[in-house]
Write a protein that holds these residues in place. Structure first.
Motif, PDB file in Angstrom:
ATOM      1  N   TYR A  18       0.841  -1.201   0.000  1.00 35.93           N
ATOM      2  CA  TYR A  18       0.000   0.000   0.000  1.00 35.93           C
ATOM      3  C   TYR A  18       0.872   1.246   0.000  1.00 35.93           C
ATOM      4  O   TYR A  18       2.067   1.189   0.338  1.00 35.93           O
ATOM      5  CB  TYR A  18      -0.940   0.017   1.229  1.00 35.93           C
ATOM      6  N   VAL A  19       0.255   2.362  -0.375  1.00 34.11           N
ATOM      7  CA  VAL A  19       0.875   3.680  -0.193  1.00 34.11           C
ATOM      8  C   VAL A  19      -0.164   4.572   0.462  1.00 34.11           C
ATOM      9  O   VAL A  19      -1.368   4.332   0.347  1.00 34.11           O
ATOM     10  CB  VAL A  19       1.327   4.325  -1.523  1.00 34.11           C
ATOM     11  N   VAL A  20       0.303   5.616   1.152  1.00 41.51           N
ATOM     12  CA  VAL A  20      -0.597   6.637   1.670  1.00 41.51           C
ATOM     13  C   VAL A  20      -0.315   7.922   0.899  1.00 41.51           C
ATOM     14  O   VAL A  20       0.819   8.401   0.886  1.00 41.51           O
ATOM     15  CB  VAL A  20      -0.412   6.846   3.190  1.00 41.51           C
ATOM     16  N   MET A  21      -1.355   8.434   0.255  1.00 41.45           N
ATOM     17  CA  MET A  21      -1.208   9.652  -0.551  1.00 41.45           C
ATOM     18  C   MET A  21      -1.414  10.884   0.333  1.00 41.45           C
ATOM     19  O   MET A  21      -2.480  11.060   0.918  1.00 41.45           O
ATOM     20  CB  MET A  21      -2.253   9.660  -1.676  1.00 41.45           C
ATOM     21  N   HIS A  22      -0.355  11.688   0.447  1.00 45.39           N
ATOM     22  CA  HIS A  22      -0.466  12.983   1.144  1.00 45.39           C
ATOM     23  C   HIS A  22      -0.414  14.125   0.132  1.00 45.39           C
ATOM     24  O   HIS A  22      -1.045  15.156   0.304  1.00 45.39           O
ATOM     25  CB  HIS A  22       0.694  13.160   2.120  1.00 45.39           C
ATOM     26  N   HIS A  23       0.421  13.946  -0.871  1.00 43.43           N
ATOM     27  CA  HIS A  23       0.703  15.023  -1.796  1.00 43.43           C
ATOM     28  C   HIS A  23       1.082  14.413  -3.137  1.00 43.43           C
ATOM     29  O   HIS A  23       1.727  13.359  -3.154  1.00 43.43           O
ATOM     30  CB  HIS A  23       1.871  15.879  -1.245  1.00 43.43           C
ATOM     31  N   PRO A  24       0.716  14.983  -4.245  1.00 45.14           N
ATOM     32  CA  PRO A  24      -0.022  16.247  -4.392  1.00 45.14           C
ATOM     33  C   PRO A  24      -1.522  16.062  -4.164  1.00 45.14           C
ATOM     34  O   PRO A  24      -2.048  14.983  -4.424  1.00 45.14           O
ATOM     35  CB  PRO A  24       0.239  16.629  -5.844  1.00 45.14           C
ATOM     36  N   ASP A  84      -9.453  13.496  -1.189  1.00 43.14           N
ATOM     37  CA  ASP A  84      -9.299  14.193   0.080  1.00 43.14           C
ATOM     38  C   ASP A  84      -8.152  13.551   0.855  1.00 43.14           C
ATOM     39  O   ASP A  84      -8.357  12.647   1.654  1.00 43.14           O
ATOM     40  CB  ASP A  84     -10.619  14.097   0.854  1.00 43.14           C
ATOM     41  N   PRO A  85      -6.923  13.991   0.612  1.00 40.71           N
ATOM     42  CA  PRO A  85      -5.777  13.336   1.251  1.00 40.71           C
ATOM     43  C   PRO A  85      -5.737  13.618   2.751  1.00 40.71           C
ATOM     44  O   PRO A  85      -6.300  14.629   3.182  1.00 40.71           O
ATOM     45  CB  PRO A  85      -4.570  13.967   0.547  1.00 40.71           C
ATOM     46  N   PRO A  86      -5.057  12.804   3.580  1.00 45.06           N
ATOM     47  CA  PRO A  86      -4.373  11.580   3.142  1.00 45.06           C
ATOM     48  C   PRO A  86      -5.333  10.399   3.008  1.00 45.06           C
ATOM     49  O   PRO A  86      -6.335  10.350   3.720  1.00 45.06           O
ATOM     50  CB  PRO A  86      -3.376  11.332   4.285  1.00 45.06           C
ATOM     51  N   TYR A  87      -5.029   9.503   2.105  1.00 46.58           N
ATOM     52  CA  TYR A  87      -5.838   8.293   1.927  1.00 46.58           C
ATOM     53  C   TYR A  87      -4.916   7.153   1.489  1.00 46.58           C
ATOM     54  O   TYR A  87      -3.835   7.403   0.934  1.00 46.58           O
ATOM     55  CB  TYR A  87      -6.962   8.513   0.914  1.00 46.58           C
ATOM     56  N   ALA A  88      -5.362   5.924   1.792  1.00 45.26           N
ATOM     57  CA  ALA A  88      -4.528   4.752   1.502  1.00 45.26           C
ATOM     58  C   ALA A  88      -4.985   4.101   0.210  1.00 45.26           C
ATOM     59  O   ALA A  88      -6.182   3.950  -0.035  1.00 45.26           O
ATOM     60  CB  ALA A  88      -4.616   3.754   2.645  1.00 45.26           C
ATOM     61  N   GLY A 137      -6.903  -0.513  -5.175  1.00 49.87           N
ATOM     62  CA  GLY A 137      -8.128   0.149  -4.734  1.00 49.87           C
ATOM     63  C   GLY A 137      -7.912   0.894  -3.440  1.00 49.87           C
ATOM     64  O   GLY A 137      -6.884   0.742  -2.764  1.00 49.87           O
ATOM     65  N   ASN A 138      -8.888   1.733  -3.101  1.00 48.09           N
ATOM     66  CA  ASN A 138      -8.842   2.439  -1.816  1.00 48.09           C
ATOM     67  C   ASN A 138      -9.218   1.496  -0.686  1.00 48.09           C
ATOM     68  O   ASN A 138     -10.092   0.652  -0.847  1.00 48.09           O
ATOM     69  CB  ASN A 138      -9.815   3.612  -1.805  1.00 48.09           C
ATOM     70  N   VAL A 139      -8.558   1.672   0.452  1.00 48.47           N
ATOM     71  CA  VAL A 139      -8.935   0.947   1.663  1.00 48.47           C
ATOM     72  C   VAL A 139      -9.842   1.856   2.473  1.00 48.47           C
ATOM     73  O   VAL A 139      -9.490   3.010   2.734  1.00 48.47           O
ATOM     74  CB  VAL A 139      -7.698   0.550   2.488  1.00 48.47           C
ATOM     75  N   VAL A 140     -11.012   1.348   2.846  1.00 48.91           N
ATOM     76  CA  VAL A 140     -11.973   2.167   3.578  1.00 48.91           C
ATOM     77  C   VAL A 140     -12.303   1.487   4.906  1.00 48.91           C
ATOM     78  O   VAL A 140     -12.020   0.310   5.102  1.00 48.91           O
ATOM     79  CB  VAL A 140     -13.269   2.408   2.754  1.00 48.91           C
ATOM     80  N   ASP A 142      -3.652   5.559   8.414  1.00 42.85           N
ATOM     81  CA  ASP A 142      -2.380   5.159   9.038  1.00 42.85           C
ATOM     82  C   ASP A 142      -2.497   3.817   9.778  1.00 42.85           C
ATOM     83  O   ASP A 142      -1.557   3.416  10.475  1.00 42.85           O
ATOM     84  CB  ASP A 142      -1.858   6.267   9.963  1.00 42.85           C
ATOM     85  N   LYS A 143      -3.637   3.167   9.660  1.00 40.92           N
ATOM     86  CA  LYS A 143      -3.792   1.831  10.270  1.00 40.92           C
ATOM     87  C   LYS A 143      -3.717   0.725   9.219  1.00 40.92           C
ATOM     88  O   LYS A 143      -3.869  -0.450   9.537  1.00 40.92           O
ATOM     89  CB  LYS A 143      -5.135   1.726  11.016  1.00 40.92           C
ATOM     90  N   VAL A 144      -3.544   1.106   7.982  1.00 37.28           N
ATOM     91  CA  VAL A 144      -3.433   0.090   6.924  1.00 37.28           C
ATOM     92  C   VAL A 144      -2.053  -0.574   7.038  1.00 37.28           C
ATOM     93  O   VAL A 144      -1.041   0.113   7.213  1.00 37.28           O
ATOM     94  CB  VAL A 144      -3.619   0.733   5.535  1.00 37.28           C
ATOM     95  N   ARG A 145      -2.049  -1.901   6.994  1.00 36.30           N
ATOM     96  CA  ARG A 145      -0.790  -2.647   7.095  1.00 36.30           C
ATOM     97  C   ARG A 145      -0.788  -3.773   6.077  1.00 36.30           C
ATOM     98  O   ARG A 145      -1.849  -4.279   5.699  1.00 36.30           O
ATOM     99  CB  ARG A 145      -0.634  -3.263   8.499  1.00 36.30           C
TER     100      ARG A 145
END
Lengths: 129, 314
Positions: free
Chosen positions: B248-254, B260-264, B278-281, B286-289
């Motif tokens: 996974y990655v967490v998108m902060h920027h851009p 609506d950042p941040p999102y995994a 896909g998005n993790v919901v 920050d709890k995605v592992r």
């Protein structure tokens, strides 16, 4: 006075003071012409000049050029890019047609964003009223 | 008739109705207001001063303005002057009703776009201006840089006594500011002939995996042929929807307008073995592992777009 004659340009610094003074002198208390915060709430980056002030400036531009004896018969303007504080508007004009002592003049006011105003006036020179 | 057509029909019904009838200017033409105007405009024309002064012709509309206090019979307080229509004396409710209808339709902002004036004779101090205004036209819905709305054109005849002294056609745009529109739509997937079956499945809330009919190997994303054996023939297997986070990655920027950042964003390994993005919901970003168990679900982002997302299982 002949068709094709160009009027010398008039440079108008668009100050916050001009915008507010013009709005008040024209009895226009719309908040977008004096309150930056409320203007931003309505989607504008800042206050902007009201149409009556633009109209007055175009009128002044014409009578400054044609003299105090000239009489404005009609003026039609359309607004485009807003006049925001800190910008500069340059008015230019061109005689399009002449009928006796009455000229049809095309006026454009350009600011840093583009054409703020385009308009057409008929003005009688020489003071016949 | 849809809602927009219905509104337009309601708006058109105002055409020809009076907005002001035999209204009287708040002040007679007067030297102090002329002087204030000339000061603001930087206009030093001597025609506007002295015993034979006339008013600058472009002040025409000023003599019809309601000013800050509005006019009698109204709640006043900061009411806008409604673009020059005085509320003095006999005043039709039609214009207020028209503006209220536009406000209710979300067109809450106003900007003046056109002013066309004819000056039949100069106005002089002491002239008492009366005026009649008619709603000339209301446009269809228009989209402009400022937003979407309707142009309203009024025509005002100004008189002193019985004499017509000037006419004033005025056009405003009543609009819904573009800024207040909802979040821009999420980007659309690129659908082509090779992957159309996958997106058709998503529309039915089915997660379809391609299977090579030559060698039975599952594959994702969809391709025109098998990477294992080269066979162009395939069918599909409906995925169970069970999976685990493979990476996974967490998108902060851009920042991107539709997000609506941040999102995994996770690469999920399905129980069937293929991997999907896909998005993790259902869990803070920050709890995605890696190894987190997830289950597919389908989220409608707008009327036309549904995407599979991954909800933390259990």
């Amino acid at each position: 006075m002949r068709p094709g004659d160009e009027l010398p340009p008039l440079t108008v610094p668009v100050t916050r003071t001009l915008i507010v003074a013009g709005a008040l002198a024209s009895r226009d208390y719309q908040d977008v012409h004096h309150d930056p915060e409320l203007a931003r709430e309505k989607g504008s980056p800042d206050i902007f000049m009201n149409i009556l002030t633009t109209n007055g400036l175009v009128g002044r531009y014409l009578t400054d050029h044609f003299g105090p004896a000239s009489v404005l018969r009609s003026l039609s303007i359309r607004l485009g890019a807003p006049n925001y504080p800190g910008d500069t508007m340059v008015l230019t004009g061109r005689v399009e047609a002449v009928d006796g002592d009455t000229a049809t003049v095309r006026v454009t006011g350009t600011n840093g964003l583009g054409a703020h105003v385009t308009g057409t006036a008929r003005i009688t020179v020489g003071g016949a009223s | 008739m849809d809602r927009e057509e219905h509104l337009t029909a309601q708006l058109k019904a105002f055409e020809g109705r009076p907005a002001a009838t035999r209204a009287t200017g708040k002040d007679p033409v007067n030297l102090p207001m002329i002087r204030h105007w000339c000061e603001a405009m930087g206009d030093t024309n001597p025609a506007y001063t002295g015993p034979d002064a006339v008013a600058p012709p472009t002040m025409l509309q000023v003599w019809t303005m309601a000013g800050l206090s509005g006019h009698q019979g109204l709640s006043g307080q900061g009411r806008s002057p409604h673009q020059g229509l005085s509320r003095h004396q006999v005043r039709s409710a039609a214009y207020d009703d028209l503006l209220a209808l536009l406000d209710a339709a979300g067109c809450t902002s106003v900007v003046a776009t056109d002013c066309e004036q004819e000056y039949l004779r100069p106005l002089r101090p002491g002239d008492e201006v009366t005026f009649d205004t008619v709603i000339e036209s209301v446009s269809d819905r228009k989209t402009t840089k400022l937003g979407t709305g309707h142009f309203v054109t009024t025509r005002t005849d100004l008189r002193v006594g019985p004499d017509l002294v000037g006419t004033h056609r005025f056009r405003i745009l009543k609009y819904a500011p573009a800024r207040t529109r909802k979040t821009p739509p999420r980007p659309r997937p690129v659908v082509n002939r090779d992957n159309a079956g996958f997106w058709e499945g998503v529309r039915r809330h089915e997660l379809l995996i391609q299977r090579c009919t030559g060698c039975e190997v599952l594959r994702h994303p969809w391709l025109p042929g098998c990477n294992a054996c080269g066979c162009p023939d395939w069918d599909t297997v409906r995925a169970s929807g069970e999976g685990t986070v493979y990476s996974y990655v967490v998108m902060h920027h851009p920042p991107f307008p539709a997000f609506d950042p941040p999102y995994a964003v996770a690469l999920v390994e399905l129980a069937e073995g293929v991997r999907m993005l896909g998005n993790v919901v259902g869990v803070p970003y920050d709890k995605v592992r890696i190894g987190l168990p997830v289950r597919a679900e389908f989220r409608a982002y707008d009327d036309e777009l549904t995407l599979p997302v991954w909800r933390v299982a259990g």
